[in-house]
Write a protein that holds these residues in place. Structure first.
Motif, mmCIF file in Angstrom:
data_model
loop_
_atom_site.group_PDB
_atom_site.id
_atom_site.type_symbol
_atom_site.label_atom_id
_atom_site.label_comp_id
_atom_site.label_asym_id
_atom_site.label_seq_id
_atom_site.Cartn_x
_atom_site.Cartn_y
_atom_site.Cartn_z
ATOM 1 N N ILE A 1 70.731 -14.565 -38.654
ATOM 2 C CA ILE A 1 70.796 -15.316 -37.393
ATOM 3 C C ILE A 1 72.256 -15.592 -37.021
ATOM 4 O O ILE A 1 72.647 -15.485 -35.853
ATOM 5 N N ASP B 1 81.862 -17.365 -44.221
ATOM 6 C CA ASP B 1 80.661 -16.871 -44.907
ATOM 7 C C ASP B 1 81.072 -16.388 -46.300
ATOM 8 O O ASP B 1 82.086 -15.699 -46.462
ATOM 9 N N PHE C 1 74.913 -22.515 -40.054
ATOM 10 C CA PHE C 1 73.778 -21.665 -40.449
ATOM 11 C C PHE C 1 73.737 -21.412 -41.954
ATOM 12 O O PHE C 1 72.680 -21.069 -42.483
ATOM 13 N N SER D 1 68.140 -18.803 -47.927
ATOM 14 C CA SER D 1 67.090 -18.890 -46.902
ATOM 15 C C SER D 1 65.726 -18.335 -47.304
ATOM 16 O O SER D 1 64.793 -18.406 -46.508
ATOM 17 N N TYR E 1 62.940 -24.302 -51.312
ATOM 18 C CA TYR E 1 63.768 -23.967 -50.137
ATOM 19 C C TYR E 1 63.628 -25.042 -49.068
ATOM 20 O O TYR E 1 64.626 -25.607 -48.605
ATOM 21 N N LYS F 1 66.305 -27.773 -47.541
ATOM 22 C CA LYS F 1 66.663 -27.825 -46.123
ATOM 23 C C LYS F 1 66.363 -29.221 -45.556
ATOM 24 O O LYS F 1 67.108 -29.741 -44.733
ATOM 25 N N ASN G 1 62.077 -16.454 -37.314
ATOM 26 C CA ASN G 1 62.841 -15.491 -36.507
ATOM 27 C C ASN G 1 62.557 -14.061 -36.934
ATOM 28 O O ASN G 1 62.266 -13.803 -38.106
HETATM 29 P P1 NAD Z 1 70.389 -15.330 -44.166
HETATM 30 O O1 NAD Z 1 69.988 -15.498 -45.582
HETATM 31 O O2 NAD Z 1 70.172 -14.029 -43.488
HETATM 32 O O3 NAD Z 1 71.952 -15.659 -44.013
HETATM 33 C C1 NAD Z 1 72.565 -16.730 -44.684
HETATM 34 C C2 NAD Z 1 74.078 -16.513 -44.625
HETATM 35 O O4 NAD Z 1 74.705 -17.629 -45.267
HETATM 36 C C3 NAD Z 1 74.546 -15.254 -45.374
HETATM 37 O O5 NAD Z 1 75.473 -14.533 -44.588
HETATM 38 C C4 NAD Z 1 75.213 -15.796 -46.625
HETATM 39 O O6 NAD Z 1 76.268 -14.975 -47.114
HETATM 40 C C5 NAD Z 1 75.723 -17.148 -46.144
HETATM 41 N N1 NAD Z 1 75.865 -18.100 -47.246
HETATM 42 C C6 NAD Z 1 74.937 -18.396 -48.211
HETATM 43 N N2 NAD Z 1 75.466 -19.287 -49.068
HETATM 44 C C7 NAD Z 1 76.731 -19.580 -48.632
HETATM 45 C C8 NAD Z 1 77.746 -20.446 -49.086
HETATM 46 N N3 NAD Z 1 77.586 -21.199 -50.195
HETATM 47 N N4 NAD Z 1 78.897 -20.502 -48.394
HETATM 48 C C9 NAD Z 1 79.078 -19.750 -47.274
HETATM 49 N N5 NAD Z 1 78.157 -18.901 -46.803
HETATM 50 C C10 NAD Z 1 76.986 -18.818 -47.473
HETATM 51 O O7 NAD Z 1 69.682 -16.516 -43.388
HETATM 52 P P2 NAD Z 1 69.106 -16.569 -41.896
HETATM 53 O O8 NAD Z 1 67.717 -16.131 -41.903
HETATM 54 O O9 NAD Z 1 70.084 -15.965 -40.983
HETATM 55 O O10 NAD Z 1 69.097 -18.157 -41.669
HETATM 56 C C11 NAD Z 1 70.248 -18.830 -41.187
HETATM 57 C C12 NAD Z 1 69.948 -20.309 -41.098
HETATM 58 O O11 NAD Z 1 68.862 -20.537 -40.205
HETATM 59 C C13 NAD Z 1 69.549 -20.960 -42.419
HETATM 60 O O12 NAD Z 1 70.118 -22.240 -42.464
HETATM 61 C C14 NAD Z 1 68.036 -21.032 -42.345
HETATM 62 O O13 NAD Z 1 67.547 -22.109 -43.117
HETATM 63 C C15 NAD Z 1 67.854 -21.291 -40.863
HETATM 64 N N6 NAD Z 1 66.562 -20.837 -40.301
HETATM 65 C C16 NAD Z 1 66.132 -19.552 -40.531
HETATM 66 C C17 NAD Z 1 64.947 -19.121 -39.944
HETATM 67 C C18 NAD Z 1 64.432 -17.712 -40.155
HETATM 68 O O14 NAD Z 1 63.325 -17.412 -39.734
HETATM 69 N N7 NAD Z 1 65.194 -16.815 -40.773
HETATM 70 C C19 NAD Z 1 64.197 -20.007 -39.148
HETATM 71 C C20 NAD Z 1 64.668 -21.301 -38.955
HETATM 72 C C21 NAD Z 1 65.862 -21.708 -39.518
#
Ligand code: NAD
Ligand code: DAU
Length: 341
Positions: free
Chosen positions: A12, A33, A79, A83, A147, A151, A177
């Motif tokens: 995202i 990141d 973000f 996840s 998880y 959150k 998403n």
């Molecule tokens: P993702 O796992 O694809 O991406 C997470 C990113 O965070 C990665 O690029 C990772 O390298 C980075 N990251 C992880 N730990 C880190 C750290 N300690 N320091 C710096 N960077 C770090 O996740 P996503 O699906 O893109 O979700 C992004 C956010 O949106 C999350 O907070 C998730 O809880 C929230 N969210 C996701 C969804 C979904 O359907 N995927 C829905 C609602 C909310």
């Protein structure tokens, strides 16, 4: 405006960076990141070289790094997180570290440097499961997986910085998403890429669990709206208004790719598997005027097309170390399921 985006190389986050640089070309984005297994610099190909975007490889738990990065930024869109629910069930420690402690580090730096806006990207999973009806922003928080509990902790911690210090925090809670660049461990990209390779599609339990699906660009536009006009101390639900069972999703993918039903493979259920997620999104619609722009039917088609056209992106990932976790997970569960029959 100078914005710090955390987790901007993930699914995202990278879509948001691309979206925001187009929508607000006068803004500057600093992208922090850690490039964990889920982060991928290739997700940012379209913006590398854009002078309004800079990338820093670093961890949100690193207090001195975060302090120096936050100094001088106007806003933060947070973000970065671990996840994936299945990984949290296997081992929760990294979820507690990143989602709880990492968020705490960012909030402290935001407080110290008097950041003008902090958008904390939370999830509808913090509400837990609901049989009928839909959760509103004032529904109780009842997370069921490590998880979602991590959150929920970060979501409440963020809100506490508004209540205690008047840090201008706004929380978003979005539904499931899907779209380009989603790591192929999540239902939709896993099933598309497995089906393309004629591999089994592992359906947990009876496959009748329900999720509300939203196209990632709609989530990005909602976060952009909240960044601009969201009120401090408030929570906004964000949903696609498109509830589907996992079997419905599986059938759509198999049909579009012309693959046989026999790829459906029922396996042992996820532990503590939430039955249904459903959120009421009237607040963001009436107060901020946001609505999803994409229909589910149109965007699932374009998403499947994207994975067909970008096989190099996902086959690189699927041939790497992420498969070790999955081989262990699925081998055990398929074996257990067959023992029960
Ligand atoms: P993702 O796992 O694809 O991406 C997470 C990113 O965070 C990665 O690029 C990772 O390298 C980075 N990251 C992880 N730990 C880190 C750290 N300690 N320091 C710096 N960077 C770090 O996740 P996503 O699906 O893109 O979700 C992004 C956010 O949106 C999350 O907070 C998730 O809880 C929230 N969210 C996701 C969804 C979904 O359907 N995927 C829905 C609602 C909310
Ligand atoms: O609701 C928002 C949440 O959606 C986000 O906060 C999470 O970061 C995101 O991962 C997602 O969580 P889910 O657990 O709902 O997503 P996932 O894609 O893992 O699973 C969706 C549904 O599909 C769920 O009922 C479990 C099922 N499933 C999943 C996988 C990976 C299967 O049946 N088989 C699978 O192989």
């Amino acid at each position: 405006m100078k914005i710090l985006v955390t987790g901007g190389a993930g699914f995202i986050g990278s879509n948001f960076v691309r979206y925001h640089l187009l929508a607000c070309p006068n803004d500057e984005i600093v992208n922090l990141d850690a490039l964990t297994y889920a982060g991928n610099i290739k997700n940012l190909d379209a913006v590398i070289g854009n002078s309004s975007h800079s990338f820093i490889k670093g961890d949100i738990r690193d207090v001195s790094l975060v302090d120096s990065v936050v100094e001088g930024v106007d806003s933060i869109v947070h973000f970065a997180a671990e996840s994936h629910v299945d990984r949290s069930i296997d081992n929760a420690s990294q979820f507690l570290e990143t989602n709880m402690l990492g968020t705490g580090v960012l909030l402290e730096a935001a407080k110290k440097h008097r950041v003008k806006k902090f958008v904390h990207v939370s999830t509808d999973e913090v509400y837990g499961s609901i049989e009928d009806g839909s959760f509103t922003e004032s529904s109780p928080i009842r997370p069921n997986s490590p998880y979602s509990a991590s959150k929920a902790a970060s979501d409440l911690l963020a809100l506490s910085y508004y209540a205690t210090y008047k840090l201008p925090v706004t929380v978003t809670r979005c539904s499931n998403n899907f779209g380009p660049y989603q790591f192929p461990e999540k239902l939709i990209p896993l099933f598309i890429t497995n089906a393309k390779s004629d591999k089994p599609l592992p359906i947990y339990g009876d496959g009748l669990n329900v999720r509300d699906w939203i196209y990632v660009d709609d989530h990005c536009s909602a976060v952009g709206t909240v960044l601009k006009n969201g009120k401090s101390g408030e929570v906004y639900n964000i949903g696609g208004g498109s509830e589907k069972t996992n079997i419905e999703i599986t059938d759509i993918i198999l049909k579009k790719l012309g693959k046989p039903e026999s790829l459906k493979t029922y396996i042992e259920d996820r532990q503590g598997h939430d039955r249904r997620y459903s959120i009421n999104c009237e607040k963001i619609e009436t107060e901020l005027g946001w609505k999803p722009a994409y229909s589910f039917e149109q965007s699932i088609e374009s998403t499947i097309d994207w994975y067909m056209e970008n096989e190099e992106w996902w086959s690189d990932i699927k041939s790497g170390r992420y498969m070790e976790f999955y081989e262990k997970l699925y081998a055990g569960r398929i074996a257990d399921a067959s023992k029960r029959e």
